[in-house]
Each structure stands twice: as structure tokens, then as C-alpha cells.
Design an enzyme around this catalytic site. Structure first.
Site, PDB file in Angstrom:
ATOM      1  N   ALA A 123       0.942  -0.957  -0.159  1.00  0.00           N
ATOM      2  CA  ALA A 123      -0.253  -0.064  -0.077  1.00  0.00           C
ATOM      3  C   ALA A 123       1.279   1.125  -0.152  1.00  0.00           C
ATOM      4  CB  ALA A 123      -0.802  -0.355   1.128  1.00  0.00           C
ATOM      5  N   GLY A 335      -4.205  -7.692 -37.429  1.00  0.00           N
ATOM      6  CA  GLY A 335      -5.012  -7.346 -38.312  1.00  0.00           C
ATOM      7  C   GLY A 335      -5.532  -6.934 -37.615  1.00  0.00           C
ATOM      8  N   GLU A 359       5.945   0.112 -10.703  1.00  0.00           N
ATOM      9  CA  GLU A 359       7.301  -0.351 -10.063  1.00  0.00           C
ATOM     10  C   GLU A 359       8.349   0.821 -10.904  1.00  0.00           C
ATOM     11  OE1 GLU A 359       6.442  -1.473  -7.871  1.00  0.00           O
ATOM     12  OE2 GLU A 359       5.367  -3.671  -8.510  1.00  0.00           O
TER      13      GLU A 359
END
Length: 377
Positions: A123, A335, A359
Site C-alpha cells: 500500500a 490485423g 514499480e
């Protein structure tokens, strides 16, 4: 200087590749559309000892060497970048906690964390400052035998199901890192949907409102949160992402070789057109160059060479950019089919772009790499 895998490394790679071919590749598209990785495939990684693999045996890990771990990351990423991201985030946080956690904290968390029986997530990012770790706005204050955290964290990989978070906050004395259990009072997590790439990585946003954790859940000490804990964690993350980028390159190359050999345009196989062959040549060269940079970074990590950090930065920078080039070329060579969910190329393109951002973005690498002296070759 010869660069080749040992018989043991080749055997390990073969096992990783079989698992990816049987359990990951056939389902990765469905996971992407569902926005989640099934618990059973995570359990399969745990059963094989592949979550927490680089941690030492006393931490519950597999003591897997750096190059072998890179091969694992590459093969998983060839099938699904979202599943690769679980390896990345769990292992980076687990290693940081094992290196910097107190004896009491490690006794609580390991070996379950090292075996992958509990999942860890980082976090760091916040809505206002992104990943500017030195200026996070989440705060931590000491209150008796607890620390109290307030703030918001965003873009938390596997935040919806993680059992533990490594949270960076500002405390008196400087940035500090904390081990925050998912069931800590004052912590709420909310799902984040609508992302472009690695859609199955189960992103979440964390709201910390008077979130309390015991004092010994401080990792290191105030002032060490960024300079020591997060720096170490991100170094592993970059290494894992670099290898994951090679996996995306290889997946794109495999798809293009197969498609251009089997599809005809103007009476000849696509692969016989000169411009197509040029694209294939660039794909092959980029993939091999990226892999060699990762080998080099891994070998330096295994030997304990301090130059490994700089080489990891270079590997992550080149490989992630190569993955974007490879995915762009693969979509172009396919494509209209390349833009269809019936083929994996559009997923590769979305996932590859994520690799240039996480990162440490490519732009961050561009201003960071020159600071590191080159290793001797």
C-alpha cells in the site's frame, strides 16, 4: 562469456512452463474478462511452493535462486500478467517484512506468509501523490501501545483479497512502514474496477480512518520507511516486473510466429512478406536482449553484487518498453484479429502498458539509471 541455463534451471523452467500451459494460458482471457484470478489457481501456486519462493526456508519460503525465480516469473507472465503480479507483490512485501520486521512481528507472520498461506500486498500509491513515496499523505501517530494511521491508498494490487498490507505513512521522525492486517480496526477496502490492463489483479483502494495496529507492527523505525524498507521492496518488484515483461515479449513472439506462418496474404504466407519478417526480427532481438539483461541482473543478485540494483533498473526499463513494442507489433501483424477478444493480443497490449508504469515508470528510470555506475562486463 557464455550465458546459458544449468540443467537444474532448465528442469525448473520446464515445470513452470507446463504449469502455465495447462493451468494459466487456457483461462487467462476468462480471468481478464471476469476481473479476478480464481482462488484455486492461487492455491495451486501455494501447493507448489511458488508463492514466497525467494524467501529463505526459515521464513517458510523455497530459497529459490534469483535466476530461477526470474524464469518462474517469465513463464507465469507468458500466460497471465495478472497472476504474475500476485507473485510480484506478495514476494516483494514478504521479503521486506522478513528483512526489516521485528522478531515479534516475524514470529506472528511467518512461516504462513512465506508459504503463501497468507497473502501480502503493498500500500504505497495514493490518489493525490501517486507513488511519490517521500511525500505520502497518510499519517501515523503513536497512541500508547498502538500506532494510529489515517489516509487513503490506491491501486493496491490484489488488495481485495490480501490478508496483510505493507503501508507507508508519515510519522514523527520521517516516513515509516507498517504491517497492517486486513482486519485491523479502522481499515476499509473498496474494489477498483475499470482499469485497462492486468484486469484480474483485483485492485482495491484502502481507507484508513483511525486504523490501529500494535506498536511492534512498525517495520524498521521512523525515517527508514522509504530509504530502507520500500527501497528494498521496490528493487525486488522491478526485478520481477522485468522478467514478467520478457514473458509478455515471448508470448507476443510465439503468437506472431504461429499466426504469420499459417495465414496467407496475396498468395503467400504472411511470414514470407519482407516487412513482416522485419517485424519478426525486431521481436526476436528485443525478446532475447531483454532476457539477457534479466539474466545479468539475476546473476548479480545471486552473487550479492551491489551493482545488481542498477542492472535491475536497466533490465526493467528495457524489458518493459520492449514488451510494449512487442505487443504493438503483434496486434498490427494480426490485423483486425489483434483487436478481438478471440485472440490474446489485445490483452497483451493492455497488460504491457501497465509494465511501463508500475514499480517506477519508464520516465522515472530515465532520470534514475544515470545515477548508478555501470557494472563491469
Amino acid at each position: 562469456m557464455r550465458v546459458e541455463l544449468s540443467p537444474t534451471q532448465r528442469e525448473a523452467r520446464a515445470a513452470f512452463r507446463r504449469f502455465a500451459a495447462e493451468r494459466v494460458v487456457p483461462e487467462a482471457g476468462a480471468w481478464d474478462r471476469a476481473g479476478a484470478v480464481p482462488r484455486e489457481v492461487i492455491a495451486a501456486l501455494v501447493e507448489r511452493g511458488w508463492l514466497g519462493a525467494p524467501l529463505p526456508a526459515e521464513a517458510g519460503g523455497g530459497a529459490m535462486a534469483a535466476v530461477t525465480y526470474g524464469l518462474l516469473t517469465e513463464e507465469i507472465a507468458r500466460g497471465c500478467s495478472s497472476l504474475r503480479s500476485l507473485l510480484t507483490v506478495h514476494d516483494m512485501v514478504s521479503q521486506g517484512l522478513w528483512r526489516w520486521g521485528s522478531r515479534q512481528l516475524k514470529a506472528e507472520l511467518f512461516p504462513a506468509l512465506g508459504r503463501g498461506e497468507r497473502l501480502a500486498a503493498l500500500a504505497l500509491s495514493e490518489p493525490e501523490v501517486g507513488s511519490d513515496a517521500a511525500h505520502v499523505r497518510t499519517t501515523a501517530r503513536r497512541d500508547g501501545d498502538d500506532w494510529v494511521l489515517d489516509g487513503r491508498k490506491k491501486w493496491i494490487t490484489f488488495g481485495r483479497i490480501a490478508d496483510l498490507f505493507l503501508v507507508l505513512a508519515q510519522a514523527e521522525g520521517g516516513p515509516a512502514a507498517f504491517a497492517v492486517p486486513a482486519d485491523a480496526p479502522g481499515l476499509e477496502r473498496r474494489p477498483l474496477d475499470g482499469v485497462v490492463g492486468t484486469r484480474a489483479s483485483m485492485l482495491a483502494e484502502l481507507h484508513l480512518d483511525g486504523c490501529r495496529v500494535p506498536a511492534h507492527h512498525l517495520v524498521g523505525r521512523p525515517g527508514f520507511g522509504f530509504s530502507h524498507v520500500v527501497t528494498m521492496v521496490l528493487d525486488h518488484g522491478r526485478y520481477s516486473v522485468a522478467w514478467g515483461s520478457v514473458g509478455v515479449c515471448q508470448a507476443c513472439l510465439d503468437a506472431c510466429l504461429d499466426y504469420t506462418a499459417g495465414r496467407e496474404q496475396f498468395g503467400v504466407p504472411l511470414a514470407d512478406h519482407q516487412l513482416v519478417r522485419r517485424e519478426l526480427t525486431d521481436l526476436i532481438a528485443d525478446t532475447r536482449a531483454a532476457r539477457l539483461l534479466c539474466y545479468r541482473a539475476g546473476w548479480l543478485r545471486e552473487t550479492g553484487d551491489p551493482a545488481s540494483t542498477g542492472e535491475t533498473l536497466v533490465a526493467k526499463y528495457f524489458a518493459s518498453r520492449a514488451a510494449v513494442r512487442a505487443a504493438n507489433a503483434a496486434v498490427q501483424l494480426h490485423g483486425a484479429n489483434g483487436l478481438s477478444q478471440h485472440y490474446p493480443l489485445e490483452r497483451y497490449l493492455r497488460d504491457a502498458k501497465v509494465l511501463e508504469i508500475i514499480e517506477g515508470s519508464s520516465q522515472i528510470q530515465q532520470i534514475t539509471i544515470p545515477v548508478w555506475p555501470p557494472s563491469d562486463l
